[in-house]
Design an enzyme around this catalytic site. Structure first.
Site, PDB file in Angstrom:
ATOM      1  N   LYS A  67       0.818  -1.190   0.000  1.00  0.00           N
ATOM      2  CA  LYS A  67       0.000   0.000   0.000  1.00  0.00           C
ATOM      3  C   LYS A  67       0.867   1.261   0.000  1.00  0.00           C
ATOM      4  O   LYS A  67       0.418   2.340  -0.347  1.00  0.00           O
ATOM      5  CB  LYS A  67      -0.877   0.011   1.266  1.00  0.00           C
ATOM      6  N   GLY A  68       2.121   1.090   0.417  1.00  0.00           N
ATOM      7  CA  GLY A  68       2.973   2.242   0.695  1.00  0.00           C
ATOM      8  C   GLY A  68       3.237   3.169  -0.469  1.00  0.00           C
ATOM      9  O   GLY A  68       3.469   4.356  -0.284  1.00  0.00           O
ATOM     10  N   ASP A  95       3.518   3.375   6.630  1.00  0.00           N
ATOM     11  CA  ASP A  95       2.700   3.174   7.834  1.00  0.00           C
ATOM     12  C   ASP A  95       3.513   2.747   9.053  1.00  0.00           C
ATOM     13  O   ASP A  95       4.655   2.303   8.949  1.00  0.00           O
ATOM     14  CB  ASP A  95       1.659   2.082   7.587  1.00  0.00           C
ATOM     15  N   PHE A 110      13.449   4.429  11.111  1.00  0.00           N
ATOM     16  CA  PHE A 110      12.129   3.962  10.703  1.00  0.00           C
ATOM     17  C   PHE A 110      11.283   5.192  10.397  1.00  0.00           C
ATOM     18  O   PHE A 110      11.149   6.083  11.225  1.00  0.00           O
ATOM     19  CB  PHE A 110      11.459   3.113  11.792  1.00  0.00           C
ATOM     20  N   ASP A 146      14.778  -0.688   1.304  1.00  0.00           N
ATOM     21  CA  ASP A 146      15.472  -0.869   2.579  1.00  0.00           C
ATOM     22  C   ASP A 146      16.511  -1.980   2.400  1.00  0.00           C
ATOM     23  O   ASP A 146      17.617  -1.719   1.923  1.00  0.00           O
ATOM     24  CB  ASP A 146      14.424  -1.203   3.643  1.00  0.00           C
ATOM     25  N   ARG A 164      -0.348   6.668   7.276  1.00  0.00           N
ATOM     26  CA  ARG A 164      -0.092   6.755   5.833  1.00  0.00           C
ATOM     27  C   ARG A 164      -0.532   8.114   5.278  1.00  0.00           C
ATOM     28  O   ARG A 164      -0.061   8.546   4.235  1.00  0.00           O
ATOM     29  CB  ARG A 164      -0.861   5.652   5.079  1.00  0.00           C
ATOM     30  N   LYS A 183      17.081   3.759   1.656  1.00  0.00           N
ATOM     31  CA  LYS A 183      17.771   3.610   2.951  1.00  0.00           C
ATOM     32  C   LYS A 183      18.908   2.615   2.730  1.00  0.00           C
ATOM     33  O   LYS A 183      18.781   1.439   3.042  1.00  0.00           O
ATOM     34  CB  LYS A 183      16.746   3.066   3.952  1.00  0.00           C
ATOM     35  N   GLU A 216       7.775   2.535  -5.867  1.00  0.00           N
ATOM     36  CA  GLU A 216       7.905   1.976  -4.518  1.00  0.00           C
ATOM     37  C   GLU A 216       8.060   3.107  -3.512  1.00  0.00           C
ATOM     38  O   GLU A 216       8.557   4.187  -3.852  1.00  0.00           O
ATOM     39  CB  GLU A 216       9.131   1.038  -4.515  1.00  0.00           C
ATOM     40  N   ASP A 217       7.627   2.869  -2.275  1.00  0.00           N
ATOM     41  CA  ASP A 217       7.773   3.888  -1.235  1.00  0.00           C
ATOM     42  C   ASP A 217       9.224   4.023  -0.757  1.00  0.00           C
ATOM     43  O   ASP A 217       9.761   5.113  -0.665  1.00  0.00           O
ATOM     44  CB  ASP A 217       6.821   3.613  -0.057  1.00  0.00           C
TER      45      ASP A 217
END
Ligand code: 5GP
Length: 181
Positions: free
Chosen positions: A43-44, A159, A152, A103, A165, A131, A99-100
């Protein structure tokens, strides 16, 4: 739930959206004469894609995938499952994965390979945040909004336990009072 004093602004809305506009312009230039299929990782990625798409001037279509991610944890589980696949065939299409955040890189490493195997003409990655400190798979996005420290983060689609969000900026989370640093 987090305490409101644990949430700190990292990238303000104005700065974030100015950068997203730049990315949209760059993508429009790079894909001139082509049509793009934006594949949003839910969902990000949803808020980022909605904002970015406004600034892309070449023809495009949108599709959505759901992959397993952190669940309610602050650390990566290490495995990737497809929970919802895209609806369209990819043969000959120019795919841009939206993509959000990258990582460990596990999600995008898996996804890029999967979409390439479907004979797309090209598969590139556009991520709002990167990141790099925790990378375990060699993933490099062609388009990156901001490179961030190993914190984070939440907001703008990202989220914590499905909440936050809707924050219009990127924030990082600090430990609660009394928690170990
Ligand atoms: P990766 O597979 O690269 O380790 O992780 C990708 C996914 O993990 C992201 O799409 C995102 O859903 C989640 N993730 C990674 N870092 C963060 C973070 O700092 N905050 C939030 N909310 N999600 C994150």
């Amino acid at each position: 739930m987090l305490d409101s004093n644990q949430i700190h602004v990292m990238i303000e809305q104005e700065r974030l959206e100015a950068r997203i506009q730049e990315l949209g312009k760059q993508i429009s230039k790079d894909y001139e004469g082509k049509e793009i299929l934006l594949v949003c990782v839910l969902k990000g990625g949803v808020m980022f894609m909605a904002q970015l798409a406004k600034y892309i001037t070449v023809p495009l279509t949108m599709d959505f995938m759901v992959l397993s991610s952190y669940g309610n944890e602050l650390i990566s589980s290490g495995t990737v499952d497809i929970k919802k696949d895209i609806d369209e065939p990819l043969e000959g299409r120019h795919v841009l994965i939206i993509e959000d955040i990258v990582d460990t890189g596990r999600t995008l490493w898996f996804l890029k390979k999967l979409l390439e195997e479907r004979h797309a003409a090209s598969v590139k990655i556009c991520t709002m945040l990167d990141k790099p400190a925790r990378r375990v798979k060699p993933v490099e996005a062609e388009y990156t909004g901001f490179v961030i420290e190993d914190e984070f983060v939440l907001g703008y689609g990202l989220d914590y336990e499905q909440r936050y969000r809707n924050l219009p900026y990127i924030a990082y989370v600090s430990k609660a009072d009394g928690e170990e640093k």
